[in-house]
Design an enzyme around this catalytic site. Structure first.
Site, mmCIF file in Angstrom:
data_model
loop_
_atom_site.group_PDB
_atom_site.id
_atom_site.type_symbol
_atom_site.label_atom_id
_atom_site.label_comp_id
_atom_site.label_asym_id
_atom_site.label_seq_id
_atom_site.Cartn_x
_atom_site.Cartn_y
_atom_site.Cartn_z
ATOM 1 N N CYS A 265 -4.858 3.101 -0.990
ATOM 2 C CA CYS A 265 -4.465 3.971 -2.101
ATOM 3 C C CYS A 265 -3.410 3.318 -2.985
ATOM 4 O O CYS A 265 -3.035 3.870 -4.013
ATOM 5 C CB CYS A 265 -3.926 5.294 -1.593
ATOM 6 N N CYS B 153 3.751 10.456 -4.753
ATOM 7 C CA CYS B 153 4.723 9.418 -4.383
ATOM 8 C C CYS B 153 5.955 10.046 -3.731
ATOM 9 O O CYS B 153 6.522 9.500 -2.787
ATOM 10 C CB CYS B 153 5.165 8.618 -5.596
#
Ligand SMILES: Cc1ncc(COP(=O)(O)O)c(C=O)c1O
Lengths: 392, 145
Positions: B33, B103
């Site tokens: 990812c 994130c």
């Protein structure tokens, strides 16, 4: 604005000042509608005709085979969807490749939802479409082959002549997305047996939002936009006259200076590639060394991620692009880099630099020097690099 | 695209590096990812985080959230560090673009993973701490290239 080094010419180019200059009168002086009868309008009409002739000449085509569109994506959509519609009685199978631009891929996917079958041919690890596999994919009900002339990410130039010949031999329509190739590499549509071709103004120093579709005479294809009689009633709507003028001018300039420009670009490109591969370890060049657009460079730097790299380059005024997922808003990195077999983490660390003949050696030197520092910094922060160094 | 705070933490990340004898290490995310975060914690006998370092492979937001997360937990007790959520990290950075919210989740998970490692090594339990979900080594085994 700070001084920038623009190395993203595959994304778009700076409109040439000569192009802007050629366009300007068509906003405020010769603003007539080309379809009107009075003298004022005849200026617009003449300009559209001249631009069309310019483009036709560059392709070795006839001017009534050139249809202006609002860019490359529109031309791709038109060619594929409306040829598919027009030829559906013959069959519903289309062949394309895995490395096409999304304007082609997503159009093909949309057709799949409408009952068409699409074969996405592999490319080799360099990013060249596999001719043997393409040949094998041909069926009785194949109506269209659409393969890009040159890839926008890794710059690979496809065997278009061979594919054109193959399509002709089997009586299949052949469309090519030449958005990255037109004006950058020389070819004529007849030599390559191209039936339809898409191109876009803003990739060759022309304006954005203007392009064209070449449609060989005799090809059945449905109209894209119904309305007035513009573009032989196939793409109705009052012409984008300034855009068309700008495109014509840009094409003229690109073809007059092609040899000179590409020679400069190639020299810079090879210098850039040499320096980076020599000076930055754990780096690979994506794409083919030779069958490559004169201005395209695409690297993967191991252990680092592309978006971080782009932001740091931007801080130094360098404009570039990456196939990392973070730059596309999706979780997957570039489909092109995955199609040539790169593992995800290597694809995430890719950097595309696309030059123009206006770049200088000094700019390239600055870029490489900057890049070295950034890659080093990002690696020093990377857990992947840490693991790699510890493993030894 | 990013706030000034994010850009600041991205260009001058705090606490980058490794610790030689960490009390706990946590690595989360996976290369597939495009984000991997590793957090090192040095925790004293009073369960206070004396030092904290990170290494991150990822985008600008991934680096900035790691940097901010380390800043936020440094000096805190283990219990207080549990309150450093992804929301807290985001707020401290004046927000993140919607596509980058994951994130900040990764940063929270990385802290938790390092705390989990610390707890396991010391045979203690930390209230509210669950075994970390994502671990690159588990993910890597599934990966076939
Ligand atoms: C290969 C290719 N096809 C199509 C397009 C789309 O062209 P436009 O931006 O003019 O719609 C691009 C440009 O991004 C391209 O590189």
């Amino acid at each position: 604005m700070k001084k920038i080094i623009y190395l993203d010419n595959a994304a778009t180019t700076k409109t040439a000042p000569e192009v802007v200059e050629a366009m300007l009168p068509y906003f405020t002086e010769y603003y007539g509608n080309p379809s009107s009868v009075y003298e004022l309008a005849s200026m617009s009409k003449k300009a559209v005709t001249e631009s069309r002739e310019q483009i036709a000449e560059a392709l070795g085509a006839k001017s009534n085979e050139i249809y202006f569109t609002a860019g490359g994506s529109e031309a791709d959509n038109w060619a594929i969807k409306e040829a598919a519609e027009a030829y559906k009685d013959k069959g519903k199978h289309i062949i394309t490749s895995k490395i096409e631009h999304h304007a082609v891929l997503h159009t093909c996917e949309a057709l799949e939802k409408k009952g068409y079958e699409v074969t996405y041919v592999d490319s080799d690890e360099k990013g060249i479409v596999d001719l043997e596999k393409l040949k094998k994919a041909i069926r009785k009900d194949t109506i269209l082959i659409t393969i890009m002339f040159a890839n926008n990410e890794i710059g690979t130039i496809q065997p278009i002549k061979e594919i054109g010949a193959l399509a002709k031999e089997h009586g299949i329509l052949f469309h090519t997305d030449a958005v990255q190739a037109f004006g950058h590499i020389p070819f004529l549509v007849d030599d390559y047996h191209i039936d339809m071709l898409s191109a876009s103004g803003h990739k060759l120093k022309g304006p954005k939002g203007i392009g064209f579709l070449y449609i060989r005479k005799g090809i059945k294809i449905r109209s894209l936009i119904h309305g007035g009689g513009q573009e032989r009633a196939r793409r109705a709507g009052t012409e984008n006259v300034p855009g068309i003028v700008g495109l014509g001018k840009a094409v003229k300039m690109a073809f007059t200076k092609m040899k000179e420009n590409t020679a400069k670009e190639k020299e810079l490109r090879d210098y850039l590639i040499d320096r980076v591969l020599k000076e930055i370890p754990y780096t690979r060049l994506n794409g083919d060394g030779i069958k490559r657009l004169p201005n395209n460079v695409n690297f993967s730097f191991q252990f680092i991620e592309g978006e971080s790299l782009l932001i740091m380059l931007d801080m130094e005024g360098i404009c570039a692009s990456s196939g990392s997922a973070c730059t596309s808003g999706s979780l997957d990195p570039s489909h092109v880099l995955l199609a040539i077999g790169l593992p995800h983490e290597i694809a995430h660390g890719s950097l595309r630099l696309t030059l123009s003949e206006e770049n200088t050696k000094k700019e390239i030197d600055f870029t490489v020097d900057t890049l070295k520092g950034i890659v080093e910094k990002l690696r020093s922060m990377s857990p992947l690099y840490e693991d790699f160094m510890k493993r030894g | 695209m990013y706030s000034e705070k994010v850009m600041d933490h991205f260009s001058n990340p705090r606490n980058v590096g490794e610790l030689e004898a960490p009390s706990g290490i946590g690595t989360v995310g996976n290369a597939k990812c495009g984000d991997i975060m590793r957090i090192y914690l040095d925790i004293d006998e009073n369960q206070r985080i004396r030092d904290c370092k990170f290494k991150t492979f990822g985008c600008g937001a991934a680096v900035a959230t790691s940097s901010m997360a380390t800043e936020l937990v440094k000096g805190k007790t283990v219990k207080e560090a549990m309150e450093v959520t992804n929301k807290a990290v985001m707020e401290a950075l004046d927000g993140l673009p919607p596509v980058k919210v994951h994130c900040s989740l990764l940063a929270e998970e990385a802290i938790h993973a390092a705390l989990w490692d610390y707890a396991e090594k010391n045979g203690i339990t930390i209230d509210g701490l669950e075994k970390p979900k994502s671990d690159i080594h588990e993910e890597e085994e599934e990966e076939e290239y």
